[in-house]
Design an enzyme around this catalytic site. Structure first.
Site, PDB file in Angstrom:
ATOM      1  CG  HIS A  56      -1.963  -1.006   1.247  1.00 13.24           C
ATOM      2  ND1 HIS A  56      -3.072  -0.894   2.037  1.00 13.24           N
ATOM      3  CD2 HIS A  56      -2.111  -2.173   0.554  1.00 13.24           C
ATOM      4  CE1 HIS A  56      -3.867  -1.940   1.844  1.00 13.24           C
ATOM      5  NE2 HIS A  56      -3.288  -2.734   0.948  1.00 13.24           N
ATOM      6  CD  GLU A  58      -1.974   4.231   3.202  1.00 12.32           C
ATOM      7  OE1 GLU A  58      -3.150   4.450   3.545  1.00 12.32           O
ATOM      8  OE2 GLU A  58      -1.669   3.402   2.311  1.00 12.32           O
ATOM      9  CB  CYS A  86      -6.550  -0.469   5.220  1.00 10.19           C
ATOM     10  SG  CYS A  86      -4.824  -1.022   5.186  1.00 10.19           S
ATOM     11  CB  CYS A  89      -2.047   1.677   6.146  1.00 14.65           C
ATOM     12  SG  CYS A  89      -1.638   0.828   4.607  1.00 14.65           S
TER      13      CYS A  89
END
Length: 154
Positions: A56, A58, A86, A89
């Site tokens: 992801h 992040e 999410c 993260c």
């Protein structure tokens, strides 16, 4: 930090989100900034490209920023991301000790900050960053809606 600085950082995150969409990735971009305002890392989603569900925006930005600093923590640093993180993260943001989290669009289905798991509100969370949602929200939401609308029409 002035509001103008934050907007330019979020605009960079949006540009990275657009680049992710062009690669066929969910259009999420992230930018990590030092207290001085210097940019440490810019990343976009790469889960499909890397065949890695943890890739992801992040997480990738946190990895780069930590490598640049030679440290496991990003104390004093701020993270700008186009979508509410999410739970995975959000946990990484906490572990990295990010000072402030700025995000664009809320994610009622998959978010882990102000929706869903609300990671920072859990007793087991050791660090809660300051959280500011809705920064450039209309732009972030349009980017996401357009991406998914194009996928549904195919």
């Amino acid at each position: 930090m002035t509001l103008g600085d934050g907007l330019s950082h979020m605009e960079l995150a949006l540009a990275e989100g657009r680049a992710a969409a062009a690669r066929g990735e969910v259009p999420v971009g992230a930018v990590i900034v030092q207290p001085s305002g210097a940019i440490l890392a810019i990343a976009g989603n790469r889960t499909r490209e890397r065949n890695d569900p943890t890739a992801h925006a992040e997480i990738l930005a946190i990895r780069v920023a930590c490598a640049v600093l030679g440290a496991e923590r990003l104390t004093g640093c701020d993270l700008y991301v186009t979508l509410e993180p999410c739970p995975m993260c959000a946990a990484a943001i906490s572990f990295a000790r990010v000072r402030r989290l700025y995000y664009g669009a809320s994610d009622p289905k998959g978010g882990g900050v102000e929706h869903g798991a609300r990671v920072f509100n859990q007793a087991t969370c050791h660090h809660k960053p300051e959280v500011y949602g809705g920064l450039c929200e209309p732009d972030a939401a349009v980017l996401l809606r357009t991406f998914f609308a194009e996928r549904r029409s195919d």
